[in-house]
Design a protein around this motif. Sequence first.
Motif, PDB file in Angstrom:
ATOM      1  N   GLY A 138      -1.244   4.851 -10.359  1.00 44.44           N
ATOM      2  CA  GLY A 138      -1.553   5.116  -8.695  1.00 44.44           C
ATOM      3  C   GLY A 138      -2.697   5.280  -8.138  1.00 44.44           C
ATOM      4  O   GLY A 138      -3.298   6.273  -8.851  1.00 44.44           O
ATOM      5  N   VAL A 139      -3.604   5.100  -7.157  1.00 43.36           N
ATOM      6  CA  VAL A 139      -4.610   5.508  -6.577  1.00 43.36           C
ATOM      7  C   VAL A 139      -4.137   5.736  -5.095  1.00 43.36           C
ATOM      8  O   VAL A 139      -4.673   7.356  -5.014  1.00 43.36           O
ATOM      9  CB  VAL A 139      -5.699   4.325  -6.278  1.00 43.36           C
ATOM     10  CG1 VAL A 139      -6.611   4.592  -5.989  1.00 43.36           C
ATOM     11  CG2 VAL A 139      -6.015   3.982  -8.340  1.00 43.36           C
ATOM     12  N   ALA A 140      -3.450   5.016  -4.144  1.00 43.17           N
ATOM     13  CA  ALA A 140      -3.479   5.483  -2.464  1.00 43.17           C
ATOM     14  C   ALA A 140      -2.359   4.507  -2.721  1.00 43.17           C
ATOM     15  O   ALA A 140      -1.967   2.943  -2.473  1.00 43.17           O
ATOM     16  CB  ALA A 140      -4.307   5.479  -2.024  1.00 43.17           C
ATOM     17  N   ALA A 141      -1.872   4.741  -1.783  1.00 45.93           N
ATOM     18  CA  ALA A 141      -0.541   4.289  -0.431  1.00 45.93           C
ATOM     19  C   ALA A 141      -0.592   4.173   0.749  1.00 45.93           C
ATOM     20  O   ALA A 141      -0.938   5.444   1.117  1.00 45.93           O
ATOM     21  CB  ALA A 141       0.651   4.034  -1.137  1.00 45.93           C
ATOM     22  N   ILE A 142       0.197   3.926   1.636  1.00 47.03           N
ATOM     23  CA  ILE A 142       0.620   3.669   2.331  1.00 47.03           C
ATOM     24  C   ILE A 142       1.201   3.019   3.090  1.00 47.03           C
ATOM     25  O   ILE A 142       2.084   2.369   2.750  1.00 47.03           O
ATOM     26  CB  ILE A 142      -0.966   3.002   3.306  1.00 47.03           C
ATOM     27  CG1 ILE A 142      -1.174   3.415   4.993  1.00 47.03           C
ATOM     28  CG2 ILE A 142      -1.071   1.572   3.262  1.00 47.03           C
ATOM     29  CD1 ILE A 142      -1.938   2.760   5.878  1.00 47.03           C
ATOM     30  N   TYR A 143       2.047   3.884   3.811  1.00 46.66           N
ATOM     31  CA  TYR A 143       3.249   3.534   5.077  1.00 46.66           C
ATOM     32  C   TYR A 143       3.900   2.955   6.499  1.00 46.66           C
ATOM     33  O   TYR A 143       2.575   3.586   7.188  1.00 46.66           O
ATOM     34  CB  TYR A 143       3.951   4.816   5.310  1.00 46.66           C
ATOM     35  CG  TYR A 143       5.374   4.553   5.707  1.00 46.66           C
ATOM     36  CD1 TYR A 143       5.780   5.348   7.168  1.00 46.66           C
ATOM     37  CD2 TYR A 143       6.550   3.293   5.443  1.00 46.66           C
ATOM     38  CE1 TYR A 143       6.711   5.541   7.903  1.00 46.66           C
ATOM     39  CE2 TYR A 143       7.412   3.058   6.539  1.00 46.66           C
ATOM     40  CZ  TYR A 143       8.157   4.228   7.571  1.00 46.66           C
ATOM     41  OH  TYR A 143       8.895   4.259   8.572  1.00 46.66           O
ATOM     42  N   THR A 144       3.011   1.654   6.357  1.00 45.58           N
ATOM     43  CA  THR A 144       2.762   0.887   7.008  1.00 45.58           C
ATOM     44  C   THR A 144       3.082   1.505   8.962  1.00 45.58           C
ATOM     45  O   THR A 144       1.933   0.908   9.620  1.00 45.58           O
ATOM     46  CB  THR A 144       2.628  -0.647   6.445  1.00 45.58           C
ATOM     47  OG1 THR A 144       4.582  -0.490   6.395  1.00 45.58           O
ATOM     48  CG2 THR A 144       2.000  -1.295   5.547  1.00 45.58           C
ATOM     49  N   TYR A 145       3.943   1.753   8.858  1.00 48.26           N
ATOM     50  CA  TYR A 145       5.018   1.756   9.788  1.00 48.26           C
ATOM     51  C   TYR A 145       3.962   2.628  10.613  1.00 48.26           C
ATOM     52  O   TYR A 145       3.849   3.440  11.957  1.00 48.26           O
ATOM     53  CB  TYR A 145       6.564   1.806   9.678  1.00 48.26           C
ATOM     54  CG  TYR A 145       7.133   0.267  10.083  1.00 48.26           C
ATOM     55  CD1 TYR A 145       7.214  -0.684   8.655  1.00 48.26           C
ATOM     56  CD2 TYR A 145       6.929  -0.189  10.948  1.00 48.26           C
ATOM     57  CE1 TYR A 145       7.543  -1.523   8.536  1.00 48.26           C
ATOM     58  CE2 TYR A 145       8.076  -2.043  11.469  1.00 48.26           C
ATOM     59  CZ  TYR A 145       8.057  -2.315  10.217  1.00 48.26           C
ATOM     60  OH  TYR A 145       8.123  -3.399   9.716  1.00 48.26           O
ATOM     61  N   GLY A 146       4.829   3.997  10.510  1.00 49.14           N
ATOM     62  CA  GLY A 146       4.361   5.241  10.162  1.00 49.14           C
ATOM     63  C   GLY A 146       2.197   5.364  10.439  1.00 49.14           C
ATOM     64  O   GLY A 146       2.087   6.587  10.878  1.00 49.14           O
ATOM     65  N   GLY A 147       1.782   4.688   9.094  1.00 52.06           N
ATOM     66  CA  GLY A 147       0.598   4.906   9.134  1.00 52.06           C
ATOM     67  C   GLY A 147      -0.293   6.202   8.196  1.00 52.06           C
ATOM     68  O   GLY A 147      -0.861   6.479   8.047  1.00 52.06           O
TER      69      GLY A 147
END
Length: 129
Positions: free
Chosen positions: A47-56
């Motif tokens: 993994g490099v980076a991730a985002i929770y799309t609803y909360g940002g």
Amino acid sequence: QVQLVESGGGSVQAGGSLRLSCAASGYTYSSYCMGWFRQAPGKEREGVAAIYTYGGSTYYADSVKGRFTISLDNAKNTLYLQMNSLKPEDTAMYYCATDFNLACIRSAVMVATADFGYWGQGTQVTVSS
């Protein structure tokens, strides 16, 4: 059919920058998580980076904190990864991934590949010293 298409990879010298893009299509409702992952020859995908799309909320691997920034443009259905101060050890194939199950949030927080079920084909990043 969910489709993720990465672009923006290339060759750059150490200390340089690149911005990767991931164009998402084929679904009409938002996924819960999106992320960037990479795999170097002979190594496991990480993994490099991730985002929770609803909360940002965003999450980063320790190796890229302070250098990489993940962002999401919902209007364009496009995920980005701004990579600055690149190092030779950043050389890898970079993949975009997403998922529609809440379980992916756990993986996003840990920046882990588990629970991400949809993947792009990847874009190569090569950093020379």
